[in-house]
Design an enzyme around this catalytic site. Structure first.
Site, PDB file in Angstrom:
ATOM      1  N   LYS A   1       0.851   0.196  -8.244  1.00  0.00           N
ATOM      2  CA  LYS A   1       2.179   0.002  -8.846  1.00  0.00           C
ATOM      3  C   LYS A   1       3.331   0.362  -7.932  1.00  0.00           C
ATOM      4  CE  LYS A   1      -0.063   0.511 -13.079  1.00  0.00           C
ATOM      5  NZ  LYS A   1      -1.278   0.754 -12.243  1.00  0.00           N
TER       6      LYS A   1
ATOM      7  N   TYR B   1     -13.014  -2.401 -12.724  1.00  0.00           N
ATOM      8  CA  TYR B   1     -11.839  -1.549 -12.579  1.00  0.00           C
ATOM      9  C   TYR B   1     -12.210  -0.233 -11.900  1.00  0.00           C
ATOM     10  CZ  TYR B   1      -7.906   1.478 -13.479  1.00  0.00           C
ATOM     11  OH  TYR B   1      -6.861   2.349 -13.309  1.00  0.00           O
TER      12      TYR B   1
ATOM     13  N   THR C   1      18.279 -20.190  23.211  1.00  0.00           N
ATOM     14  CA  THR C   1      16.852 -19.892  23.331  1.00  0.00           C
ATOM     15  C   THR C   1      16.783 -18.723  24.299  1.00  0.00           C
ATOM     16  OG1 THR C   1      16.569 -21.435  25.158  1.00  0.00           O
ATOM     17  CG2 THR C   1      16.142 -22.309  22.964  1.00  0.00           C
ATOM     18  N   HIS C   2      15.850 -17.836  24.073  1.00  0.00           N
ATOM     19  CA  HIS C   2      15.760 -16.601  24.869  1.00  0.00           C
ATOM     20  C   HIS C   2      17.050 -15.790  24.803  1.00  0.00           C
ATOM     21  CE1 HIS C   2      12.246 -18.599  26.772  1.00  0.00           C
ATOM     22  NE2 HIS C   2      13.025 -19.667  26.699  1.00  0.00           N
TER      23      HIS C   2
ATOM     24  N   LYS D   1      35.095   2.261  14.570  1.00  0.00           N
ATOM     25  CA  LYS D   1      33.857   1.579  14.195  1.00  0.00           C
ATOM     26  C   LYS D   1      33.920   0.918  12.835  1.00  0.00           C
ATOM     27  CE  LYS D   1      30.090   2.467  15.748  1.00  0.00           C
ATOM     28  NZ  LYS D   1      29.051   2.053  16.651  1.00  0.00           N
TER      29      LYS D   1
ATOM     30  N   GLU E   1      21.955  -4.286   8.600  1.00  0.00           N
ATOM     31  CA  GLU E   1      21.081  -3.305   9.261  1.00  0.00           C
ATOM     32  C   GLU E   1      20.068  -2.721   8.282  1.00  0.00           C
ATOM     33  OE1 GLU E   1      23.028  -0.473  12.215  1.00  0.00           O
ATOM     34  OE2 GLU E   1      24.744  -1.343  11.211  1.00  0.00           O
TER      35      GLU E   1
ATOM     36  N   GLN F   1      -4.659   2.210  -9.898  1.00  0.00           N
ATOM     37  CA  GLN F   1      -3.419   2.839 -10.363  1.00  0.00           C
ATOM     38  C   GLN F   1      -2.402   2.924  -9.219  1.00  0.00           C
ATOM     39  OE1 GLN F   1      -3.516   5.955 -13.405  1.00  0.00           O
ATOM     40  NE2 GLN F   1      -2.727   7.341 -11.852  1.00  0.00           N
TER      41      GLN F   1
ATOM     42  N   ASN G   1      -7.786  -0.985 -19.239  1.00  0.00           N
ATOM     43  CA  ASN G   1      -8.042  -1.769 -18.024  1.00  0.00           C
ATOM     44  C   ASN G   1      -7.464  -3.177 -18.123  1.00  0.00           C
ATOM     45  OD1 ASN G   1      -9.360   0.523 -17.304  1.00  0.00           O
ATOM     46  ND2 ASN G   1     -11.423  -0.342 -17.346  1.00  0.00           N
TER      47      ASN G   1
ATOM     48  N   ASN H   1      30.728  -0.750  10.937  1.00  0.00           N
ATOM     49  CA  ASN H   1      29.299  -1.020  11.131  1.00  0.00           C
ATOM     50  C   ASN H   1      28.747  -1.992  10.079  1.00  0.00           C
ATOM     51  OD1 ASN H   1      29.228   0.804  13.287  1.00  0.00           O
ATOM     52  ND2 ASN H   1      28.935   2.522  11.879  1.00  0.00           N
TER      53      ASN H   1
ATOM     54  N   SER I   1      32.491   5.042  10.836  1.00  0.00           N
ATOM     55  CA  SER I   1      31.813   6.170  11.458  1.00  0.00           C
ATOM     56  C   SER I   1      32.655   7.414  11.208  1.00  0.00           C
ATOM     57  CB  SER I   1      31.687   5.920  12.956  1.00  0.00           C
ATOM     58  OG  SER I   1      31.561   7.147  13.650  1.00  0.00           O
TER      59      SER I   1
ATOM     60  N   SER J   1       0.045   8.738 -14.120  1.00  0.00           N
ATOM     61  CA  SER J   1       0.876   7.699 -13.507  1.00  0.00           C
ATOM     62  C   SER J   1       2.171   7.475 -14.275  1.00  0.00           C
ATOM     63  CB  SER J   1       0.089   6.385 -13.421  1.00  0.00           C
ATOM     64  OG  SER J   1      -0.411   6.029 -14.695  1.00  0.00           O
TER      65      SER J   1
HETATM   66  N1  ARG Z   1      -2.963   4.195 -15.512  1.00  0.00           N
HETATM   67  C1  ARG Z   1      -4.062   3.323 -15.283  1.00  0.00           C
HETATM   68  C2  ARG Z   1      -3.735   2.353 -14.159  1.00  0.00           C
HETATM   69  O1  ARG Z   1      -2.618   2.250 -13.804  1.00  0.00           O
HETATM   70  C3  ARG Z   1      -4.371   2.554 -16.506  1.00  0.00           C
HETATM   71  C4  ARG Z   1      -5.812   2.161 -16.613  1.00  0.00           C
HETATM   72  C5  ARG Z   1      -6.670   3.355 -16.664  1.00  0.00           C
HETATM   73  N2  ARG Z   1      -7.993   3.026 -17.060  1.00  0.00           N
HETATM   74  C6  ARG Z   1      -8.955   3.948 -17.010  1.00  0.00           C
HETATM   75  N3  ARG Z   1     -10.105   3.579 -17.405  1.00  0.00           N
HETATM   76  N4  ARG Z   1      -8.729   5.138 -16.523  1.00  0.00           N
HETATM   77  O2  ARG Z   1      -4.585   1.667 -13.619  1.00  0.00           O
END
Ligand code: ARG
Length: 464
Positions: free
Chosen positions: A330, A322, A160-161, A288, A295, A327, A115, A290, A282, A28
């Protein structure tokens, strides 16, 4: 097999190195490295607490804290080497600390787990993001109040509408957006309280055998409370889901706001002008201009709704405690926060630069029989039941459509064809000013009420 060939942090029980693709698939670091500052803050607080608990010496603590400061420096200078084989931000930083400090670096992870570490990092990160988002919200709301004050007397059609309904003041319309954003602010402030609870100390899932002092880390990290259950602490991401829900509502509001700006800048409406710096042209149609910013904000709303759905789905099937699924929390969370923050920033910059075209707004209000309700109310005041008045005015409007005249353009004789209760004083209520001024109560569109609402809004912003 030596631990060099497997991951240094957990290689001990493995007899072959992890498959190269699996290593990339499970890593990650490419996205969670953005947590580095909060990861370091959490680790420094943890090290300080371990010293108070008698687990680390003061010298060890000082080496760890200073080493982490230097690693932060390396990351910010761009000289830190992020390694995918070290999986995530936590192990990258810890490995570098050990590289610098030797055996002392390996002691940092005593009494915690990735964790509780990652759960702590995201909360610290999100807390800062919420604060930055709230600051942009403040700026946007202040801009809306300013514009509403300047435009307290500007008359436009209310819809309205999407059909002309009754005249309103442009200031009043802007304050509707202010009101929505105030609720978004409240929601984020409320969400922040639940983000700001500390999972650190939950360790892997069951707590730890070391004599940790969670109130120490809680205070050092500025958390409002200590999470009361270690299984829950490493597991639930409801705080992130809640943030995405609040962010989705805020984006939904910005998206509606965007839709109006897009309509209003069109050649058909021409209610406002946006300065060139918020628009693009454009490549083929030279005429144009825009409204790209609104948007895009309207378009980006989908990403935040997607993050909310994604996180709800991520969580719903997970047993305690956990799971690696987490993971995946994020990227959607980062994206939702970035999208909301950038959208608010763009709006906060753009709103004070909106240039209303007052004559066109006024003309549009005048054309659409927008004072028809005022005429009905007038007849009610003359003693007729509202339903009859509604019908009478309906006939008058039909005549207006056929003859191309607005109500205020008809002569008294013409109007009296529909009711002999109508007298000279009717013209005061058929004017646009008469119509908006008559709605003179809290929350109404009268210019005096808009000014009062602006004052209330300023007081609200001042007490935040
Ligand atoms: N990269 C992991 C996450 O984002 C960190 C925790 C990993 N823990 C484990 N026991 N593999 O959740």
């Amino acid at each position: 097999m030596s631990s060099e060939k497997t991951n240094q942090s957990w290689g001990g029980r493995f007899s072959e190195p992890v498959d190269a693709f699996v290593a990339r698939f499970t890593a990650s670091v490419d996205f969670d490295k953005r947590l580095y500052r909060h990861d370091i803050l959490g680790s420094q607080a943890h090290a300080r607490m371990l010293t108070q608990a008698g687990v680390l010496s003061e010298a060890e603590r000082d080496a760890i804290v200073a080493g982490l400061d230097e690693i932060r420096g390396e990351i910010e200078a761009g000289t830190f080497e992020w390694r995918v084989d070290l999986e995530d931000v936590h192990m990258n930083i810890e490995a570098r600390l050990t590289e610098r400090l030797g055996v002392v670096g390996k002691k940092l992870h005593t009494g915690r787990s990735r964790n509780d570490q990652v759960a702590t990092d995201i909360r610290l990160w999100l807390r800062d993001e919420i604060d930055a988002i709230l600051a942009e919200l403040d700026r946007l709301q202040a801009g809306l109040l300013q514009l509403a004050e300047t435009e307290a007397d500007t008359i436009m059609p209310g819809f309205t509408h999407l059909q002309t309904a009754q005249p309103v003041t442009f200031g009043h319309h802007l304050l509707a957006w202010f009101e929505m954003l105030s609720r978004d602010h409240e929601r984020l402030v409320d969400c922040r309280k639940r983000v700001n609870r500390m999972p650190l100390g939950s360790a892997a899932l069951a707590g730890t055998t070391y004599p940790i002092q969670r109130q120490v880390t809680c205070e050092l990290l500025g958390f409002e409370a200590i999470g009361g259950n270690s299984l829950d602490g490493v597991s639930d991401r409801d705080f992130a889901i809640e943030f995405c829900a609040a962010a989705s509502l805020a984006m939904m509001h910005l998206s509606r706001f965007s839709e109006e700006l897009v309509l209003w800048t069109s050649a058909q409406f021409q209610f406002i002008d946006l300065p060139d710096r918020f628009c693009t042209g454009s490549s083929i149609m030279p005429q144009k201009k825009n409204p790209d910013v609104p948007e895009l904000v309207r378009g980006k709303t989908g990403r935040v709704f997607g993050a909310l759905t994604g996180l709800l789905t991520l969580m719903k099937g997970q047993p305690l405690a956990y799971n690696k699924d987490n993971q995946e929390d994020k990227e959607p969370l980062f994206d939702a926060a970035d999208t909301l923050r950038d959208s608010l920033r763009a709006f906060a910059d753009m709103v004070p630069a909106i240039k209303p075209k007052r004559e066109i707004m006024r003309e549009a209000a005048r054309r659409g029989f927008s004072t028809a309700t005022d005429l009905a109310d007038y007849l009610v005041r003359k003693g007729l039941p509202f339903r009859d008045c509604h019908e009478i005015v309906g006939h008058a409007v039909k005549y207006g459509v056929d003859s191309g005249k607005d109500l205020a353009e008809m002569s008294l004789d013409e109007l009296r064809r529909f009711s002999d209760q109508i007298e000279q004083d009717v013209f005061a209520v058929l004017t646009l000013e008469g119509s908006v001024n008559a709605r003179d109560h809290i929350g109404g569109t009268a210019p005096a009420q808009v000014r009062a609402a602006v004052q209330r809004g300023r007081a609200l912003l001042a007490q935040r």
